[in-house]
Design a protein around this motif. Structure first.
Motif, PDB file in Angstrom:
ATOM      1  N   GLU A  62       0.873  -1.178   0.000  1.00 55.66           N
ATOM      2  CA  GLU A  62       0.000   0.000   0.000  1.00 55.66           C
ATOM      3  C   GLU A  62       0.906   1.222   0.000  1.00 55.66           C
ATOM      4  N   GLY A  63       1.187   1.735  -1.202  1.00 55.76           N
ATOM      5  CA  GLY A  63       2.178   2.802  -1.314  1.00 55.76           C
ATOM      6  C   GLY A  63       3.551   2.277  -0.955  1.00 55.76           C
ATOM      7  N   GLN A  64       4.198   2.908   0.011  1.00 61.03           N
ATOM      8  CA  GLN A  64       5.526   2.487   0.453  1.00 61.03           C
ATOM      9  C   GLN A  64       5.472   1.465   1.591  1.00 61.03           C
ATOM     10  N   MET A  65       4.259   1.093   1.991  1.00 56.81           N
ATOM     11  CA  MET A  65       4.114   0.182   3.126  1.00 56.81           C
ATOM     12  C   MET A  65       3.721  -1.211   2.657  1.00 56.81           C
ATOM     13  N   ILE A  66       4.014  -2.201   3.519  1.00 55.99           N
ATOM     14  CA  ILE A  66       3.426  -3.524   3.351  1.00 55.99           C
ATOM     15  C   ILE A  66       2.332  -3.676   4.397  1.00 55.99           C
ATOM     16  N   VAL A  67       1.303  -4.436   4.048  1.00 58.50           N
ATOM     17  CA  VAL A  67       0.159  -4.603   4.939  1.00 58.50           C
ATOM     18  C   VAL A  67      -0.142  -6.093   5.087  1.00 58.50           C
ATOM     19  N   PHE A  68      -0.272  -6.528   6.339  1.00 59.73           N
ATOM     20  CA  PHE A  68      -0.751  -7.871   6.650  1.00 59.73           C
ATOM     21  C   PHE A  68      -2.108  -7.692   7.306  1.00 59.73           C
ATOM     22  N   ASN A  69      -3.159  -7.917   6.533  1.00 60.09           N
ATOM     23  CA  ASN A  69      -4.530  -7.642   6.948  1.00 60.09           C
ATOM     24  C   ASN A  69      -5.272  -8.969   7.000  1.00 60.09           C
ATOM     25  N   ARG A  70      -5.310  -9.567   8.176  1.00 61.19           N
ATOM     26  CA  ARG A  70      -5.811 -10.938   8.269  1.00 61.19           C
ATOM     27  C   ARG A  70      -6.467 -11.165   9.640  1.00 61.19           C
ATOM     28  N   PRO A  71      -7.779 -11.238   9.714  1.00 63.41           N
ATOM     29  CA  PRO A  71      -8.416 -11.593  10.987  1.00 63.41           C
ATOM     30  C   PRO A  71      -7.954 -12.987  11.423  1.00 63.41           C
ATOM     31  N   LEU A  72      -7.573 -13.117  12.685  1.00 65.25           N
ATOM     32  CA  LEU A  72      -6.977 -14.358  13.164  1.00 65.25           C
ATOM     33  C   LEU A  72      -7.858 -14.984  14.239  1.00 65.25           C
ATOM     34  N   GLY A  73      -8.308 -16.213  13.963  1.00 71.88           N
ATOM     35  CA  GLY A  73      -9.147 -16.925  14.913  1.00 71.88           C
ATOM     36  C   GLY A  73      -8.367 -17.633  15.997  1.00 71.88           C
ATOM     37  N   VAL A  74      -7.105 -17.971  15.735  1.00 72.05           N
ATOM     38  CA  VAL A  74      -6.246 -18.567  16.752  1.00 72.05           C
ATOM     39  C   VAL A  74      -5.954 -17.506  17.813  1.00 72.05           C
TER      40      VAL A  74
END
Length: 411
Positions: A130-142
Motif C-alpha cells: 500500500e504505497g511504500q508500506m506492506i500490509v498484513f490484513n488478516r483476521p486471526l481466529g487462533v
C-alpha cells in the motif's frame, strides 16, 4: 462434598486446544508467508487431525511433525466431502480443503495429540503493498499469534495490542494473545527503515531489574519473553471456603534436553497434598512425591532450576531425560490448603492470590456466584453449574487476582 476437577475432554467431534501460529512474511512481491502452526487434538480416541486450508489461500511446502518425538507424520490434503467420512468431522465444510494428519498415536482419554504443521500460503488479499508500506490484513481466529516482518522493515501501524520483539536474526516481530471471543482484527503495517544484517541483531537480554516499582520483581529477560508462546496454563477449582482448600491442575511442556523431572516449589503459607501427574501425549501416569529441597538435590533429579534446601517441593521424576528434538506435555494435579489466600469473611468468599501464568482460570465452588473480580476476566459456566473465570495475562508481571463471591439463593 468435594467439588471435582473437570479435565478437558471430548467425544463425538474433533476438538482442539493450545493453538499457536507464527507467520513469517516473505518478500512483499510474493504475497506469501510461511506458517508455523502448533495445535493439539483433544478428542479421546481420535486417530486423525484435520486442519482447514483457508479459502482464498494457496498452500504449498507442507510438512507435519509429532511434537512429542519430532518425527514426521503422514498427511494428505482432502476435500470437505472426504473429511466428512470421518465420524469426528461430519460437519466439515464441503467447500473447504483440509490437511488430514495421521496422529502418531490415538488421543488418550483426557489426553492430547500434539502436532506442528509447516506450510506456505500465497494470499494477495491478506498480504499486499500500500504505497511504500506492506500490509498484513488478516483476521486471526487462533488466540495466540506471532508475525515476523521481512528484514529491514519496522512496525508503523498495528490494530491489536501486541508485544514488539526482535528475532535473533534481527527481524522485527509482533506477538499477542486474544482472550475475547471471535477473531482478532489484525491489520499490521510496516515500512522500510529498520536496520538489517549485523546491526539489527538484538543484544543479549539480562537479569537486570527495572527501577520502576511495579516491575521491580521481574528481570529484563522475563519482561521481554514472548507471553503468547508460553505454554503453561493452570485451572484452580475452589473447594467450599471453610476448607481454605483448592484443587488445581496445570499443563506444562518440557523441551529442554537433559531434564529428567519437574519440581513445583510449594509457596510459603500453603500446604500441598494429593499430587498426581501423567503425560498428556500417551496417558502414562508418573510417580510424584513431596520432599525437601535438600532431598531433591540428593536425588539427582534435574528439573532445570535451583531450589533452596529448606523448600518443600512436589517432584515428578520422568522415566528418562528429555532428548534433543523431543518434548513432553505434562498434566500435574494437586490440592493446596492456604488460609491466607482463600478464606471466608462473614458470608463472603475471598480468593486473593497472585497468579503467574499467562493463562489462568479459577472455578468457584458449587453454589456460589461472583460479586467482585479486580482483574478483568472472561466468564463461562461448567456443565455442573459452577462458574469459571479465565484470566489471560499478556503482561510480564503476575496477575493479582482478588475474587469475591456469595452463595446463590436456593431455588
Amino acid at each position: 462434598m468435594k467439588d471435582a476437577l473437570i479435565f478437558p475432554s471430548a467425544t463425538g467431534a474433533q476438538t482442539e486446544t493450545d493453538e499457536y501460529t507464527r507467520y513469517e512474511l516473505l518478500a512483499p512481491e510474493t504475497a506469501s508467508f510461511k506458517i508455523y502452526y502448533e495445535l493439539t487434538a483433544t478428542t479421546a480416541g481420535a486417530k486423525y487431525l484435520y486442519n482447514p486450508i483457508r479459502k482464498g489461500s494457496v498452500a504449498s511446502d507442507e510438512s507435519v511433525t509429532d511434537a512429542m518425538t519430532g518425527k514426521p507424520l503422514e498427511f494428505h490434503v482432502v476435500n470437505g466431502a472426504e473429511a466428512r467420512k470421518d465420524p469426528l468431522m461430519v460437519k466439515a465444510d464441503v467447500d473447504t480443503d483440509y490437511i488430514r494428519v495421521t496422529l502418531a498415536r490415538p488421543v488418550p482419554e483426557h489426553g492430547q495429540g500434539r502436532v506442528v504443521i509447516l506450510k506456505t500460503y500465497k494470499d494477495a488479499k491478506s498480504y499486499y503493498t500500500e504505497g511504500q508500506m506492506i500490509v498484513f490484513n488478516r483476521p486471526l481466529g487462533v488466540k495466540r499469534n506471532k508475525v515476523v516482518l521481512p528484514a529491514g522493515y519496522e512496525v508503523v501501524g498495528l490494530t491489536v495490542p501486541s508485544q514488539i520483539r526482535t528475532e535473533k536474526d534481527g527481524r522485527i516481530a509482533i506477538s499477542f494473545m486474544h482472550a475475547g471471543s471471535g477473531e482478532a482484527p489484525l491489520v499490521l503495517k510496516a515500512a522500510k527503515g529498520a536496520q538489517a544484517g549485523a546491526a539489527a541483531m538484538p543484544k543479549e537480554l539480562t537479569s537486570a531489574k527495572s527501577w520502576e516499582v511495579p516491575f521491580a520483581g521481574e528481570s529484563e529477560r522475563a519482561r521481554l519473553s514472548e507471553r503468547a508462546y508460553q505454554d503453561r496454563d493452570i485451572v484452580y477449582f475452589l473447594q467450599q471456603p471453610e476448607t481454605h482448600a483448592f484443587s488445581l491442575y496445570h499443563d506444562y511442556t518440557e523441551k529442554r534436553p537433559g531434564i529428567n523431572g519437574y519440581a513445583n516449589v510449594v509457596r510459603a503459607g500453603s500446604v500441598a497434598s494429593n499430587p498426581s501427574a501423567y503425560v498428556l501425549d500417551t496417558g502414562e501416569k508418573l510417580k510424584s512425591e513431596e520432599m525437601s529441597g535438600a532431598e531433591m538435590v540428593a536425588s539427582k533429579i534435574n528439573a532445570g532450576e535451583t531450589v533452596d534446601p529448606k523448600d518443600r517441593v512436589v517432584v515428578i521424576p520422568f522415566p528418562e531425560p528429555v532428548k534433543a528434538g523431543e518434548t513432553l506435555r505434562l498434566r500435574i494435579a494437586e490440592t493446596y490448603t492456604a488460609p491466607v489466600s482463600y478464606r471466608l469473611e462473614s458470608d463472603e468468599l475471598v480468593f486473593d492470590r497472585s497468579l503467574g501464568r499467562p493463562r489462568n482460570a479459577v472455578v468457584l465452588p458449587s453454589g456460589w456466584y461472583c460479586t467482585e473480580s479486580a482483574e478483568p476476566a472472561t466468564v463461562s459456566q461448567l456443565p455442573d453449574g459452577r462458574v469459571r473465570l479465565d484470566y489471560w495475562d499478556d503482561r510480564p508481571e503476575a496477575t493479582d487476582v482478588l475474587l469475591k463471591a456469595k452463595r446463590r439463593v436456593t431455588q
